[in-house]
Design a protein around this motif. Structure first.
Motif, PDB file in Angstrom:
ATOM      1  N   ASN A 308       0.820  -1.226   0.000  1.00 16.19           N
ATOM      2  CA  ASN A 308       0.000   0.000   0.000  1.00 16.19           C
ATOM      3  C   ASN A 308       0.845   1.264   0.000  1.00 16.19           C
ATOM      4  O   ASN A 308       0.362   2.341   0.346  1.00 16.19           O
ATOM      5  N   CYS A 309       2.126   1.138  -0.364  1.00 14.06           N
ATOM      6  CA  CYS A 309       2.982   2.332  -0.328  1.00 14.06           C
ATOM      7  C   CYS A 309       2.573   3.303  -1.434  1.00 14.06           C
ATOM      8  O   CYS A 309       1.794   2.969  -2.326  1.00 14.06           O
ATOM      9  N   GLY A 310       3.121   4.517  -1.350  1.00 11.48           N
ATOM     10  CA  GLY A 310       2.754   5.558  -2.312  1.00 11.48           C
ATOM     11  C   GLY A 310       3.068   5.175  -3.756  1.00 11.48           C
ATOM     12  O   GLY A 310       2.353   5.549  -4.680  1.00 11.48           O
ATOM     13  N   TRP A 311       4.141   4.383  -3.944  1.00  8.82           N
ATOM     14  CA  TRP A 311       4.534   4.005  -5.314  1.00  8.82           C
ATOM     15  C   TRP A 311       3.431   3.192  -5.985  1.00  8.82           C
ATOM     16  O   TRP A 311       3.179   3.350  -7.175  1.00  8.82           O
ATOM     17  N   THR A 312       2.809   2.289  -5.199  1.00  8.86           N
ATOM     18  CA  THR A 312       1.758   1.437  -5.804  1.00  8.86           C
ATOM     19  C   THR A 312       0.506   2.251  -6.096  1.00  8.86           C
ATOM     20  O   THR A 312      -0.378   1.805  -6.802  1.00  8.86           O
ATOM     21  N   ARG A 313       0.425   3.442  -5.521  1.00  8.57           N
ATOM     22  CA  ARG A 313      -0.772   4.280  -5.729  1.00  8.57           C
ATOM     23  C   ARG A 313      -0.536   5.261  -6.867  1.00  8.57           C
ATOM     24  O   ARG A 313      -0.809   6.451  -6.758  1.00  8.57           O
ATOM     25  N   GLY A 314       0.018   4.748  -7.925  1.00  4.41           N
ATOM     26  CA  GLY A 314       0.113   5.533  -9.159  1.00  4.41           C
ATOM     27  C   GLY A 314       1.363   6.373  -9.285  1.00  4.41           C
ATOM     28  O   GLY A 314       1.494   7.141 -10.226  1.00  4.41           O
ATOM     29  N   LYS A 315       2.338   6.228  -8.365  1.00  2.00           N
ATOM     30  CA  LYS A 315       3.507   7.110  -8.439  1.00  2.00           C
ATOM     31  C   LYS A 315       4.697   6.445  -9.143  1.00  2.00           C
ATOM     32  O   LYS A 315       5.704   7.098  -9.394  1.00  2.00           O
ATOM     33  N   ALA A 316       4.579   5.136  -9.414  1.00  2.00           N
ATOM     34  CA  ALA A 316       5.665   4.452 -10.130  1.00  2.00           C
ATOM     35  C   ALA A 316       5.074   3.676 -11.305  1.00  2.00           C
ATOM     36  O   ALA A 316       3.892   3.339 -11.311  1.00  2.00           O
ATOM     37  N   ASP A 317       5.924   3.401 -12.309  1.00  5.80           N
ATOM     38  CA  ASP A 317       5.464   2.606 -13.454  1.00  5.80           C
ATOM     39  C   ASP A 317       5.441   1.125 -13.093  1.00  5.80           C
ATOM     40  O   ASP A 317       4.565   0.386 -13.519  1.00  5.80           O
ATOM     41  N   VAL A 318       6.435   0.702 -12.322  1.00  4.57           N
ATOM     42  CA  VAL A 318       6.520  -0.707 -11.919  1.00  4.57           C
ATOM     43  C   VAL A 318       6.889  -0.743 -10.439  1.00  4.57           C
ATOM     44  O   VAL A 318       7.800  -0.022 -10.019  1.00  4.57           O
ATOM     45  N   VAL A 319       6.161  -1.544  -9.639  1.00  2.00           N
ATOM     46  CA  VAL A 319       6.531  -1.705  -8.221  1.00  2.00           C
ATOM     47  C   VAL A 319       6.762  -3.187  -7.943  1.00  2.00           C
ATOM     48  O   VAL A 319       5.931  -4.025  -8.297  1.00  2.00           O
ATOM     49  N   TYR A 320       7.901  -3.492  -7.355  1.00  4.31           N
ATOM     50  CA  TYR A 320       8.167  -4.861  -6.918  1.00  4.31           C
ATOM     51  C   TYR A 320       7.858  -4.896  -5.435  1.00  4.31           C
ATOM     52  O   TYR A 320       8.563  -4.262  -4.640  1.00  4.31           O
ATOM     53  N   VAL A 321       6.772  -5.596  -5.061  1.00  3.72           N
ATOM     54  CA  VAL A 321       6.473  -5.733  -3.636  1.00  3.72           C
ATOM     55  C   VAL A 321       7.363  -6.866  -3.146  1.00  3.72           C
ATOM     56  O   VAL A 321       7.052  -8.044  -3.304  1.00  3.72           O
ATOM     57  N   ALA A 322       8.518  -6.496  -2.622  1.00  2.34           N
ATOM     58  CA  ALA A 322       9.547  -7.493  -2.322  1.00  2.34           C
ATOM     59  C   ALA A 322      10.521  -6.915  -1.310  1.00  2.34           C
ATOM     60  O   ALA A 322      10.518  -5.713  -1.018  1.00  2.34           O
ATOM     61  N   ASP A 323      11.354  -7.815  -0.774  1.00  2.00           N
ATOM     62  CA  ASP A 323      12.364  -7.431   0.211  1.00  2.00           C
ATOM     63  C   ASP A 323      13.629  -6.967  -0.523  1.00  2.00           C
ATOM     64  O   ASP A 323      14.271  -7.772  -1.210  1.00  2.00           O
ATOM     65  N   ALA A 324      13.981  -5.708  -0.354  1.00  3.87           N
ATOM     66  CA  ALA A 324      15.149  -5.171  -1.073  1.00  3.87           C
ATOM     67  C   ALA A 324      16.433  -5.893  -0.665  1.00  3.87           C
ATOM     68  O   ALA A 324      17.382  -5.967  -1.438  1.00  3.87           O
ATOM     69  N   PHE A 325      16.481  -6.435   0.568  1.00  2.00           N
ATOM     70  CA  PHE A 325      17.673  -7.171   1.000  1.00  2.00           C
ATOM     71  C   PHE A 325      17.823  -8.478   0.217  1.00  2.00           C
ATOM     72  O   PHE A 325      18.885  -9.085   0.210  1.00  2.00           O
ATOM     73  N   GLN A 326      16.724  -8.929  -0.415  1.00  2.00           N
ATOM     74  CA  GLN A 326      16.830 -10.123  -1.259  1.00  2.00           C
ATOM     75  C   GLN A 326      17.010  -9.746  -2.732  1.00  2.00           C
ATOM     76  O   GLN A 326      17.715 -10.420  -3.473  1.00  2.00           O
ATOM     77  N   VAL A 327      16.342  -8.662  -3.138  1.00  2.00           N
ATOM     78  CA  VAL A 327      16.391  -8.288  -4.561  1.00  2.00           C
ATOM     79  C   VAL A 327      17.754  -7.723  -4.947  1.00  2.00           C
ATOM     80  O   VAL A 327      18.329  -8.107  -5.974  1.00  2.00           O
ATOM     81  N   MET A 328      18.300  -6.812  -4.114  1.00  2.00           N
ATOM     82  CA  MET A 328      19.523  -6.102  -4.527  1.00  2.00           C
ATOM     83  C   MET A 328      20.744  -7.028  -4.692  1.00  2.00           C
ATOM     84  O   MET A 328      21.516  -6.842  -5.627  1.00  2.00           O
ATOM     85  N   PRO A 329      20.936  -8.051  -3.809  1.00  2.00           N
ATOM     86  CA  PRO A 329      22.083  -8.941  -4.056  1.00  2.00           C
ATOM     87  C   PRO A 329      21.963  -9.635  -5.418  1.00  2.00           C
ATOM     88  O   PRO A 329      22.955  -9.812  -6.120  1.00  2.00           O
ATOM     89  N   LYS A 330      20.710 -10.009  -5.778  1.00  2.00           N
ATOM     90  CA  LYS A 330      20.534 -10.687  -7.083  1.00  2.00           C
ATOM     91  C   LYS A 330      20.836  -9.719  -8.223  1.00  2.00           C
ATOM     92  O   LYS A 330      21.469 -10.079  -9.215  1.00  2.00           O
ATOM     93  N   LEU A 331      20.371  -8.477  -8.052  1.00  2.00           N
ATOM     94  CA  LEU A 331      20.623  -7.452  -9.072  1.00  2.00           C
ATOM     95  C   LEU A 331      22.131  -7.221  -9.213  1.00  2.00           C
ATOM     96  O   LEU A 331      22.670  -7.165 -10.323  1.00  2.00           O
ATOM     97  N   ASN A 332      22.818  -7.121  -8.089  1.00  2.00           N
ATOM     98  CA  ASN A 332      24.274  -6.895  -8.132  1.00  2.00           C
ATOM     99  C   ASN A 332      24.995  -8.070  -8.789  1.00  2.00           C
ATOM    100  O   ASN A 332      25.955  -7.882  -9.543  1.00  2.00           O
ATOM    101  N   ALA A 333      24.507  -9.290  -8.520  1.00  2.00           N
ATOM    102  CA  ALA A 333      25.141 -10.468  -9.137  1.00  2.00           C
ATOM    103  C   ALA A 333      24.914 -10.435 -10.649  1.00  2.00           C
ATOM    104  O   ALA A 333      25.828 -10.744 -11.426  1.00  2.00           O
ATOM    105  N   LEU A 334      23.720 -10.061 -11.094  1.00  2.00           N
ATOM    106  CA  LEU A 334      23.451  -9.980 -12.534  1.00  2.00           C
ATOM    107  C   LEU A 334      24.351  -8.943 -13.189  1.00  2.00           C
ATOM    108  O   LEU A 334      24.893  -9.171 -14.268  1.00  2.00           O
ATOM    109  N   LEU A 335      24.517  -7.797 -12.515  1.00  2.00           N
ATOM    110  CA  LEU A 335      25.370  -6.742 -13.073  1.00  2.00           C
ATOM    111  C   LEU A 335      26.828  -7.205 -13.137  1.00  2.00           C
ATOM    112  O   LEU A 335      27.534  -6.941 -14.108  1.00  2.00           O
TER     113      LEU A 335
END
Ligand SMILES: Cc1cc2nc3c(=O)[nH]c(=O)nc-3n(C[C@H](O)[C@H](O)[C@H](O)COP(=O)(O)OP(=O)(O)OC[C@H]3O[C@@H](n4cnc5c(N)ncnc54)[C@H](O)[C@@H]3O)c2cc1C
Length: 340
Positions: A308-335
């Motif tokens: 229910n954060c502000g991003w999901t209320r029309g302020k972002a094009d895409v919202v990942y409802v997820a734990d950033a501590f899990q997403v960012m390590p994967k993103l860094n590994a891909l990079l």
């Protein structure tokens, strides 16, 4: 009839015109063709010899000499004043670089002109209409003036840098009466590139919110890991780093902090309004006073635990409802895997 002067200067290596200068050239070309007005481009450089190759057909004026190898108020103001007098233009466009922003008002005064700053667009077919934002980028105003010469300091990132076919115009050398120099530039002390987290030219803005230093699902705070993930992402992607107000305010509130963040990173109503093609918000709630600073971010994505954060209320094009501590390590590994 109007006549237009664009002032430009070299980069720190003294080898090319700065991107902001070439953006001002684009603005000058557009305006000159709309008004059917003559265009002059003034160059401030120690050696302007090869710089005309990056410029369109126009009258080219240059000041040259070792005195212009370093930014310094007295020499830069004298150079711009000499170019302004030689061009005798009614409209003067100036890139809002650190080097020119500090001399522009003084030069306008010396030439008996008026100046407006933070110009983001120039319109008008018969008259010159300059746009700028007020009240923390919430209100856009369109300014016209009868007074001439009219100096317009252009915000960086508002025009594309000129990259068209060069003209073959000769460069006219303009003599400058230099005042007695009281300031000697002994060098530039700047943070290492990877310590400098604010990168206005980056394609991506990464925003860190207060969630990074809050208790996580295991009941613990992981501020050190958060810092490593964020800095790792910045190194791998070249992104610029923004922050929410809550996170930078924590420094004065005895709460866990990310030591590399300062109020200069703050994006929002009481912070900065950076311009980047893309933005990724992490652990930030996306409240209006923060998101108002995203006005010029074209494509917005967010990672937040709160559906229910502000991003999901029309302020972002895409919202990942997820734990950033899990997403960012994967993103860094891909990079990291993409790096040659
Ligand atoms: C006059 C005024 C001016 C203001 N100006 C500004 C301004 O310029 N800039 C600004 O930013 N704010 C500004 N604010 C404050 C603003 O209203 C918000 O309070 C602030 O933006 C909240 O910061 P935040 O989203 O980082 O923190 P929080 O509101 O605490 O949100 C943290 C978010 O992180 C999420 N989260 C936590 N852990 C994780 C995880 N592991 N993974 C993913 N998500 C997670 C939480 O679910 C939560 O949504 C202003 C307020 C006022 C009154």
């Amino acid at each position: 009839m109007e006549s237009i002067l664009v002032l430009t200067h070299v980069d720190e290596g003294n080898s090319a015109l700065t991107k902001a200068s070439l953006e001002a050239v684009t603005a000058g070309l557009d305006l000159a063709s709309r008004l059917n007005a003559p265009l002059t481009i003034g160059i401030v450089a120690p050696d302007p010899k090869n710089l005309s190759e990056s410029l369109p057909p126009a009258r080219l004026l240059a000041v040259s000499g070792e005195a212009f190898a370093q930014p310094r108020y007295s020499t830069d103001a004298a150079a711009c004043e000499a170019l302004g007098r030689a061009a005798a233009a009614s409209i003067v466009l100036i890139p809002s670089s650190a080097r020119f922003a500090r001399v522009a008002a003084g030069v306008a005064h010396r030439l008996g002109g008026f100046i407006d700053t933070h110009i983001t667009a120039i319109g008008g077919t018969d008259t010159v209409e300059a746009s700028r934002w007020f009240y923390r980028q919430r209100v856009e105003a369109v300014l016209t003036r009868d007074a001439r010469p009219w100096f317009l300091l252009l915000d960086a990132g508002t025009h594309t840098a000129f990259a068209g076919a060069p003209g073959s115009a000769q460069v006219e050398q303009i003599a400058v009466n230099l005042p007695a120099l009281r300031t000697t530039v002994s060098g530039i002390r700047a943070p290492m590139h990877d310590q400098q987290t604010i990168r206005p030219d980056a394609k991506l803005l990464l925003v860190a919110g207060a969630g990074w230093t809050k208790k996580q699902l295991d009941g613990q705070i992981h501020a050190v890991e958060a810092g490593q993930l964020i800095l790792g992402f910045l190194r791998a992607s070249g992104a610029s780093l923004g922050s929410s107000k809550s996170l930078v305010d924590q420094r004065g509130e005895d709460q866990p902090i990310l030591p590399f963040l300062t109020h200069l990173n703050q994006v929002g109503q009481t912070g900065a309004t950076p311009r980047h093609p893309k933005g990724l918000s992490t652990c930030c709630h996306g409240e209006e006073p923060h998101v108002v600073g995203w006005r010029f971010i074209a494509e917005r994505r967010a990672i937040s635990l709160d559906p229910n954060c502000g991003w999901t209320r029309g302020k972002a094009d895409v919202v990942y409802v997820a734990d950033a501590f899990q997403v960012m390590p994967k993103l860094n590994a891909l990079l990291a895997a993409k790096k040659p």
